[in-house]
Design an enzyme around this catalytic site. Structure first.
Site, PDB file in Angstrom:
ATOM      1  N   MET A  58      17.367 -42.796 -38.255  1.00  0.00           N
ATOM      2  CA  MET A  58      18.192 -41.721 -37.700  1.00  0.00           C
ATOM      3  C   MET A  58      19.337 -42.341 -36.889  1.00  0.00           C
ATOM      4  O   MET A  58      19.117 -43.218 -36.055  1.00  0.00           O
ATOM      5  CB  MET A  58      17.361 -40.810 -36.789  1.00  0.00           C
ATOM      6  CG  MET A  58      16.353 -39.922 -37.510  1.00  0.00           C
ATOM      7  SD  MET A  58      17.050 -38.817 -38.765  1.00  0.00           S
ATOM      8  CE  MET A  58      18.230 -37.859 -37.819  1.00  0.00           C
ATOM      9  N   SER A  86      23.353 -33.001 -47.059  1.00  0.00           N
ATOM     10  CA  SER A  86      22.466 -32.132 -46.275  1.00  0.00           C
ATOM     11  C   SER A  86      23.026 -30.719 -46.281  1.00  0.00           C
ATOM     12  O   SER A  86      24.139 -30.474 -45.824  1.00  0.00           O
ATOM     13  CB  SER A  86      22.372 -32.640 -44.831  1.00  0.00           C
ATOM     14  OG  SER A  86      21.902 -31.587 -44.002  1.00  0.00           O
ATOM     15  N   ASP A  98      21.232 -41.078 -41.332  1.00  0.00           N
ATOM     16  CA  ASP A  98      21.353 -39.622 -41.228  1.00  0.00           C
ATOM     17  C   ASP A  98      21.804 -39.248 -39.819  1.00  0.00           C
ATOM     18  O   ASP A  98      21.101 -39.535 -38.849  1.00  0.00           O
ATOM     19  CB  ASP A  98      19.973 -39.012 -41.541  1.00  0.00           C
ATOM     20  CG  ASP A  98      19.976 -37.495 -41.562  1.00  0.00           C
ATOM     21  OD1 ASP A  98      21.048 -36.893 -41.405  1.00  0.00           O
ATOM     22  OD2 ASP A  98      18.875 -36.921 -41.742  1.00  0.00           O
ATOM     23  N   ASP A 156      16.764 -30.293 -44.561  1.00  0.00           N
ATOM     24  CA  ASP A 156      16.288 -30.586 -43.212  1.00  0.00           C
ATOM     25  C   ASP A 156      15.325 -29.509 -42.734  1.00  0.00           C
ATOM     26  O   ASP A 156      15.725 -28.386 -42.438  1.00  0.00           O
ATOM     27  CB  ASP A 156      17.478 -30.686 -42.255  1.00  0.00           C
ATOM     28  CG  ASP A 156      18.261 -31.966 -42.471  1.00  0.00           C
ATOM     29  OD1 ASP A 156      17.651 -33.046 -42.389  1.00  0.00           O
ATOM     30  OD2 ASP A 156      19.484 -31.880 -42.738  1.00  0.00           O
ATOM     31  N   HIS A 178      13.471 -33.759 -45.690  1.00  0.00           N
ATOM     32  CA  HIS A 178      13.333 -34.488 -44.420  1.00  0.00           C
ATOM     33  C   HIS A 178      12.517 -33.617 -43.459  1.00  0.00           C
ATOM     34  O   HIS A 178      13.004 -32.600 -42.979  1.00  0.00           O
ATOM     35  CB  HIS A 178      14.750 -34.768 -43.880  1.00  0.00           C
ATOM     36  CG  HIS A 178      14.790 -35.480 -42.568  1.00  0.00           C
ATOM     37  ND1 HIS A 178      15.972 -35.644 -41.859  1.00  0.00           N
ATOM     38  CD2 HIS A 178      13.816 -36.083 -41.830  1.00  0.00           C
ATOM     39  CE1 HIS A 178      15.713 -36.304 -40.751  1.00  0.00           C
ATOM     40  NE2 HIS A 178      14.428 -36.575 -40.692  1.00  0.00           N
ATOM     41  N   HIS A 233      19.742 -33.042 -49.700  1.00  0.00           N
ATOM     42  CA  HIS A 233      18.890 -33.342 -48.534  1.00  0.00           C
ATOM     43  C   HIS A 233      18.599 -32.039 -47.789  1.00  0.00           C
ATOM     44  O   HIS A 233      19.517 -31.285 -47.452  1.00  0.00           O
ATOM     45  CB  HIS A 233      19.655 -34.323 -47.648  1.00  0.00           C
ATOM     46  CG  HIS A 233      18.962 -34.795 -46.411  1.00  0.00           C
ATOM     47  ND1 HIS A 233      18.140 -35.902 -46.387  1.00  0.00           N
ATOM     48  CD2 HIS A 233      18.991 -34.333 -45.138  1.00  0.00           C
ATOM     49  CE1 HIS A 233      17.695 -36.100 -45.149  1.00  0.00           C
ATOM     50  NE2 HIS A 233      18.202 -35.151 -44.366  1.00  0.00           N
ATOM     51  N   MET A 279      11.071 -32.797 -40.222  1.00  0.00           N
ATOM     52  CA  MET A 279      11.101 -32.995 -38.761  1.00  0.00           C
ATOM     53  C   MET A 279      10.126 -31.999 -38.142  1.00  0.00           C
ATOM     54  O   MET A 279      10.506 -31.068 -37.429  1.00  0.00           O
ATOM     55  CB  MET A 279      12.529 -32.797 -38.245  1.00  0.00           C
ATOM     56  CG  MET A 279      13.449 -33.954 -38.615  1.00  0.00           C
ATOM     57  SD  MET A 279      15.189 -33.516 -38.519  1.00  0.00           S
ATOM     58  CE  MET A 279      15.390 -32.748 -40.125  1.00  0.00           C
ATOM     59  N   MET A 337      12.856 -28.222 -39.898  1.00  0.00           N
ATOM     60  CA  MET A 337      12.606 -28.391 -38.452  1.00  0.00           C
ATOM     61  C   MET A 337      11.707 -27.266 -37.951  1.00  0.00           C
ATOM     62  O   MET A 337      11.849 -26.116 -38.378  1.00  0.00           O
ATOM     63  CB  MET A 337      13.925 -28.353 -37.679  1.00  0.00           C
ATOM     64  CG  MET A 337      14.951 -29.363 -38.166  1.00  0.00           C
ATOM     65  SD  MET A 337      16.386 -29.412 -37.083  1.00  0.00           S
ATOM     66  CE  MET A 337      17.537 -30.357 -38.114  1.00  0.00           C
TER      67      MET A 337
HETATM   68  C1  DX5 Z   1      19.771 -33.947 -38.150  1.00  0.00           C
HETATM   69  C2  DX5 Z   1      19.521 -33.815 -39.625  1.00  0.00           C
HETATM   70  C3  DX5 Z   1      20.688 -34.228 -40.436  1.00  0.00           C
HETATM   71  C4  DX5 Z   1      21.903 -33.387 -40.201  1.00  0.00           C
HETATM   72  C5  DX5 Z   1      23.109 -34.212 -40.493  1.00  0.00           C
HETATM   73  O1  DX5 Z   1      18.598 -33.808 -37.434  1.00  0.00           O
HETATM   74  O2  DX5 Z   1      18.440 -34.629 -40.020  1.00  0.00           O
HETATM   75  O3  DX5 Z   1      20.391 -34.332 -41.819  1.00  0.00           O
HETATM   76  O4  DX5 Z   1      21.953 -32.227 -40.984  1.00  0.00           O
HETATM   77  O5  DX5 Z   1      24.238 -33.517 -40.080  1.00  0.00           O
HETATM   78  P1  DX5 Z   1      25.630 -34.248 -39.817  1.00  0.00           P
HETATM   79  O6  DX5 Z   1      26.034 -34.938 -41.068  1.00  0.00           O
HETATM   80  O7  DX5 Z   1      26.540 -33.127 -39.429  1.00  0.00           O
HETATM   81  O8  DX5 Z   1      25.405 -35.215 -38.677  1.00  0.00           O
HETATM   82 ZN    ZN Z   2      18.147 -35.007 -42.224  1.00  0.00          ZN
END
Ligand code: DX5
Ligand code: ZN
Length: 228
Positions: A139, A10, A177, A37, A68, A35, A70, A39
């Protein structure tokens, strides 16, 4: 014999002034996927990355881009992320009233479809789509931020998803994740996870990024006795 574990790095914890170089280091360490993320500040309390970063990552690597989402109403943005270069798109069950249709929409774009579950969402909510998806993301923290602590109770759901996969003769990947590092990865692997996502353990290890990728893989594979 358990198939090799996949490592999805990620980039949320990467140094964005050097994104291309940091992705190259992940690649040198044998990362399988990048990956990303996404948001929106609505579904989760943070705002992060969009198609512009996917497009930049696409120019930096040939590794599959694992996006991913979100975000609320992800169906509105699937085409934009596909056009930016996403190979895999994962939507949250909690944001998709028409989940079956949204999964089909991802596949119609020629992409791999994943569905994610928050820690409080039961595996049973996916019973009608499990034969349709390429991946389920369990998750292991509440989504929103990197650097959170792994929630051990989520492993029960990983085991359930694995058992259902065997019962259905399905082939979906099971991704974990949140808080995944060399200490927690073996637990997830033993429960049946096949894809490890990690940000902090890769970019904030204090050492070389490529070595952090290798260390995470070793921890997951050496301790993986298979979930059976
Ligand atoms: C959290 C994300 C993850 C996050 C993981 O909402 O979906 O992908 O970046 O970060 P670490 O590995 O630091 O928990
Ligand atoms: Zn993620």
């Amino acid at each position: 014999m358990t198939p090799a574990m996949k490592i999805a790095v990620s980039i949320l914890s990467a140094d964005f002034t050097r994104l291309g170089a940091q992705i190259a280091e992940c690649e040198a360490g044998g990362a399988d996927w990048i990956h990303i993320d996404v948001m929106d500040g609505h579904f989760v309390p943070n705002i992060t990355l969009g198609p512009v970063i996917v497009e930049a990552a696409r120019r930096a690597t040939r590794l599959p881009l694992d996006v991913h989402l979100m975000i609320e109403a992800p169906e509105r943005y699937l085409e934009a992320f596909a056009a930016a270069g996403a190979d895999r798109m994962t939507v949250h069950q909690e944001t998709c009233p028409h989940l079956y249709q949204t999964v089909q929409q991802i596949k119609a774009l020629g992409k791999r479809a994943g569905v994610a579950l928050n820690p409080g969402t039961p595996a049973a909510t996916l019973s009608e789509v499990l034969t349709e998806v390429d991946m389920v993301l369990a998750m292991t923290v509440e989504p929103g931020f990197s650097g959170q602590k792994f929630m051990p109770h989520t492993l029960r759901k990983v085991r359930q998803l694995h058992e259902q996969k065997v019962a259905l003769g399905a082939a979906y990947d099971i991704q974990v994740d949140g808080g995944i590092d060399p200490a927690t990865a073996p637990l997830a692997a033993q429960a049946g996870a096949t894809v490890m996502v990690a940000a902090t353990a890769i970019f904030k290890s204090g050492g070389v990024i490529a070595e952090a990728v290798r260390r995470l893989r070793r921890s997951a594979e050496e301790h993986d006795r298979g979930p059976g």
